[in-house]
Design an enzyme around this catalytic site. Structure first.
Site, PDB file in Angstrom:
ATOM      1  N   GLY A  87       0.844  -1.192   0.101  1.00 12.02           N
ATOM      2  CA  GLY A  87      -0.212  -0.004   0.046  1.00 12.02           C
ATOM      3  C   GLY A  87       0.608   1.126   0.170  1.00 12.02           C
ATOM      4  N   LYS A 108       5.682  -7.755   2.358  1.00 12.68           N
ATOM      5  CA  LYS A 108       4.809  -7.702   4.056  1.00 12.68           C
ATOM      6  C   LYS A 108       3.889  -8.734   4.397  1.00 12.68           C
ATOM      7  CE  LYS A 108       4.732  -2.896   4.015  1.00 12.68           C
ATOM      8  NZ  LYS A 108       4.588  -3.410   2.236  1.00 12.68           N
ATOM      9  N   HIS A 165      -0.285   1.109   9.413  1.00 10.50           N
ATOM     10  CA  HIS A 165      -1.180   1.817   9.009  1.00 10.50           C
ATOM     11  C   HIS A 165      -2.459   1.907   9.457  1.00 10.50           C
ATOM     12  CE1 HIS A 165       0.291  -2.054   6.718  1.00 10.50           C
ATOM     13  NE2 HIS A 165      -0.169  -1.059   5.745  1.00 10.50           N
ATOM     14  N   GLY A 223       1.325   5.180   1.937  1.00 11.59           N
ATOM     15  CA  GLY A 223       1.458   5.921   2.759  1.00 11.59           C
ATOM     16  C   GLY A 223       2.268   5.336   3.806  1.00 11.59           C
ATOM     17  N   HIS A 224       3.245   5.046   3.077  1.00  8.51           N
ATOM     18  CA  HIS A 224       4.860   4.262   3.879  1.00  8.51           C
ATOM     19  C   HIS A 224       5.660   5.463   3.437  1.00  8.51           C
ATOM     20  CE1 HIS A 224       1.661   1.482   5.457  1.00  8.51           C
ATOM     21  NE2 HIS A 224       2.301   0.785   4.418  1.00  8.51           N
TER      22      HIS A 224
END
Ligand SMILES: Nc1ncnc2c1ncn2[C@@H]1O[C@H](COP(=O)(O)OP(=O)(O)O)[C@@H](O)[C@H]1O
Ligand SMILES: Nc1ncnc2c1ncn2[C@@H]1O[C@H](COP(=O)(O)OP(=O)(O)O)[C@@H](O)[C@H]1O
Ligand SMILES: [Mg+2]
Ligand SMILES: [Mg+2]
Ligand SMILES: [Mg+2]
Ligand SMILES: [Mg+2]
Lengths: 203, 334, 334, 203
Positions: free
Chosen positions: B53, B104, B218, B55-56
């Site tokens: 995803g 991950k 998250h 956002g990291h």
């Protein structure tokens, strides 16, 4: 008997209800997840609607296989492969027939839910979409409406559960007291099926 | 909603356009969401593909380049990429030596990469996958989805990337990646929730004066909520939790690589202060630190907080860690 | 107060302890608050000293090292260092070639560095000072303290540092630094205030749905408050403001160095998306971009927001920009 | 006549009032500054108190020079060099006398304030500490209390001003409507002087 049009209507109804409920699904995914379930399914079912509209498949099986593939290719996350597998496997079970009976659909959905369980490794009671799906499919032999109601109850029953699969399992005890977003959306899917069947049977 | 964005729907595509503009040595497919190093196929090396995803950031696209990833596939915010993306990345970097997927451990990532691996095998492309699961806040048991993949991802990608750059074959790169993961453990702390563009409000409520221990990346709450603690105590909890599990599983008692990682909104000033306490606790417990990285590397949008990742490193891992790397976010030796 | 600290009184000292632990090639005097590169005096080079209030990390201490600063003096949060610190830094890096002070244009920085320069001259240490004043949000007139020093500081320190590393004499290093400053302009935007450890609450109230245009890097409000805008419009305002003033003063119409800088709490995902819009506006206006840096370099604690700095660069500035640099926060070529 | 002890008491009283008012000074420094004026002066005057306590200087001039140097070495920011220069220059004007008259102190402070104006380049009306200092020093010929009151009025008078120096000037029109933190602390300093003089004169 249910034809391809029936299945397209189901998917369209599912897309509509996901659109209506997207914020609530994301809201449910906040305390015990990562706040994206609603936008994930919205993206997926919007794509499904477009794919089915672009080149409407001619058989029930083809409709669900295309819908499932589209979910896999557009959703991502856990729910993309799981819902994609549910529809794809169900569609494959329906084969190439132009029309299928309610009993054939029941069996196919049963196989589809089995594929979800196998792919995700979850069982009922783990606080996942399976809690709604398994309950809903079990009640399909009664009626589509009974199935939708059972799925809805299955979703509500996830509230007191301790999650053992998916992101909610990271929270341990703190996962208790929240309804699972995937179980909620699964109930919406089966609710859309019941609505479409009601309309078809009333006609 | 205090966001520097055009719209929630376009954040990932917009960021990819920005990466393309800023980094001419990256081949960014904005439409299909794949970031590939331009010379990925030039060296006849094993391909190294990761993703997850968005956002990291800088994880993963910021780690694409010489000596690290060959390609990255960013999904929507906090949503694993779809199999099509991963497959495309694998095809783009394959030079006949095979491809390693660094995944991950999240249900979504695992399922989507698995599907991509199946499709790749069907296309005759040899793929291996390595699961990163370093977060000690989650018990790795039948009753959870298993430990999450967090900070160790950086160690795995750097060290496996160095091996691939040197020309190591697929099984060897995979073995090293698994070794790094087995030797690594992490623990995360949140001082605030984060806000995803799609939701527009914080993912959970955290009253002032409290913190969350054992968070992932998250925006999910942690295992436990506590009254706010000074940095020195947070370091004790985090390092203590990591060392407890590192002791059990690591192969050696060598020195460690340390990553003191910011979650996104914690100022570097605070992060360095926190690192002072991490270093103190490690010194008190007699753990020698071979290399240190302090900064925002594996983030959770605008979450305030930090995580500590330690990896027991032998001579070989250290050598590969020190090997040249040239990416947007990690760069040394060249 | 959501801070990863031990106490408001110890944040700067704690951060310096952390820097010392993380960066063995830096000589960190925690007590006296001076960060010096270990080999500062080895090359017989001009010394390059900067400093200012803390809270802007990685500026300045993160830029100490090969090819950039010789030393940095961090003051308390948002408070200029005292003359003693600056003098100590100058003495620590002087190898007989003289020392250049890079001073951001704030009354406090100017006065304290001036006092230090006087003391240094008294000690027989030749000192030159360069004032950085790039922020176009402030009019440079008799009615203000003059334009603030912000993002251009990074350009000045990098390019002057490269010249010093090459062995250029003091007047030449100073001239280059002044040239870079004259060719650079910045504009900043805040999407949130920041919280200083001493105050413990946001420096100003910014209701959701509004932003501040023309902010500096000390948590002060901007020149104007507006309703929230999409990234594409913010980029138009910021780049427009910078180009308007750059047109007036820059020596040439060459390509630019671009710094798209985060204020601290804006996720890199958003910053890259913003950069896409900055790059678009520059392309639309026919401004070629030679080099780009996207990241958190000149920050304002946990402020959400960004700034854009452009520097018109000729061949010589580009060559010095590309020269090897090895610091905690900026590193390439070695 | 005022001896070294009087000046030490002044500095101690200043340290006490800064300690009491630090949060308010920082609060004033928030809307038009960078929220550190209170903590800056607190750090400085705490150091002044310690320095004067460690080795009490024997003359009025030496007390103020040490206090000024200590402020310069510990405060930083704009106010460190400015207040440091105020006290150091005032102290130098007082010379080495063991006791000084009120008139000598008035003249010395006048010179000190002049040094502040020169160093910072500000004039009354620019919305800085000078607005309180200049008003306060002008009223010194009446009494210390009158000086304190005038300084207080000078500080209040900064509210409607548009800032032309220091950080507040960055705000342009938006600097209007806020009291200047440095003018406020300058009034506190002269207030502390009046208090110490009142006590001394009452004894
Ligand atoms: N292993 C699993 N088996 C079945 N369903 C699962 C599993 N893991 C997660 N789910 C379902 O997926 C839902 C979350 O979907 P979504 O939020 O879209 O993906 P993600 O968790 O990757 O963000 C959960 O609420 C749960 O019902
Ligand atoms: N040029 C100047 N001349 C006189 N006083 C000034 C000048 N610049 C700033 N000041 C005073 O300094 C005060 C701010 O002090 P402080 O907050 O401690 O320093 P900084 O502005 O560096 O944060 C202002 O309120 C103003 O009264
Ligand atoms: Mg989710
Ligand atoms: Mg997700
Ligand atoms: Mg200040
Ligand atoms: Mg201030």
């Amino acid at each position: 008997m249910r034809d391809a049009e029936f299945f397209r209507r189901w998917m369209t109804a599912a897309a509509a209800v996901v659109e209506r409920e997207a914020d609530r699904l994301t809201e449910l995914d906040s305390p015990i997840g990562d706040a994206d379930h609603g936008s994930n399914l919205l993206r997926g079912f919007t794509a499904v609607r477009a794919a089915l509209g672009a080149e409407p498949p001619g058989t029930p099986g083809a409709v669900l296989v295309l819908a499932g593939r589209t979910l896999i290719s557009t959703v991502g996350g856990a729910s993309g492969p799981l819902y994609g597998t549910l529809l794809r496997r169900t569609g494959k079970e329906l084969g190439e027939a132009a029309e299928v009976s309610d009993e054939e659909l029941r069996k196919a959905l049963y196989a589809g839910v089995g594929a979800v369980a196998q792919l995700g490794g979850a069982a009922p009671g783990d606080k996942t979409m399976l809690d709604a799906l398994v309950a809903g499919v079990a009640a399909l032999s009664t009626s589509y409406r009974a199935s939708a109601d059972a799925a809805e109850n299955g979703a509500r029953a996830t509230v007191p559960m301790l999650a053992r699969k998916g992101r909610a399992s990271y929270l341990g005890e703190r996962s208790i007291g929240h309804q699972d977003p995937g179980a909620t959306s699964a109930a919406l899917l089966l609710g859309a099926l019941a609505d479409v069947a009601d309309t078809a049977d009333a006609a | 909603m205090r966001m520097l964005i055009n719209s929630p729907e376009t954040v990932v595509a917009d960021a990819l356009r920005g990466m393309a503009a800023a980094h001419p040595d990256l081949d960014v497919d904005v439409e299909r969401r794949v970031v590939v190093r331009r010379d990925a196929r030039a060296g006849g090396r094993v391909g190294l593909v990761s993703g997850g995803g968005s956002g990291h950031e800088p994880l993963h696209a910021g780690f694409v380049g010489h000596g690290m990833l060959s390609a990255a596939c960013p999904g929507e915010v906090f949503t694993s990429p779809v199999p099509d993306q991963v497959l495309r990345a694998a095809a783009a970097v394959d030079s006949g030596q095979g491809v390693l997927f660094v995944v991950k451990n999240y249900t979504g990532d695992v399922l989507n990469f698995e599907m991509a691996a199946e499709l790749a095998e069907e296309d005759g492309l040899p793929v291996e996958s390595v699961l990163v699961n370093d977060d000690v806040a989650v018990t790795d048991s039948l009753y959870t989805a298993g430990r999450r993949g967090t900070g160790a991802t950086l160690f795995v990608e750097k060290i496996a990337g160095a091996a691939a750059e040197e020309g190591a074959p697929l099984d060897r790169v995979a073995e090293l990646a698994r070794r790094v993961n087995a030797a690594s453990r992490s623990f995360g702390v949140a001082l605030s929730a984060c806000t995803t563009p799609a939701k527009g409000s914080p993912t959970f409520d955290l009253p002032d004066g409290e913190l969350e221990l054992g968070v992932g990346i998250h925006g999910e709450p942690g295992r436990e909520r506590r009254a706010m603690m000074p940095a020195r105590e947070i370091a004790e909890v985090a390092v203590g939790a990591v060392l407890a599990e590192l002791g059990e599983v690591a192969p050696a008692d060598g020195p460690v690589l340390a990553l003191v990682n910011g979650m996104g909104a914690t100022p570097l000033l605070e992060l360095y202060g926190f690192h002072a306490e991490v270093a103190r606790v490690l010194a008190e417990r007699g753990v020698p630190v071979a290399r240190t990285l302090v900064g925002n590397y594996v983030t959770s949008l605008d979450m305030a907080g930090c995580s500590v990742t330690l990896c027991r490193a032998d001579e070989e891992l250290l050598r590969l860690w020190d090997a040249p790397v040239r990416t947007a976010a990690l760069r040394w030796g060249c």
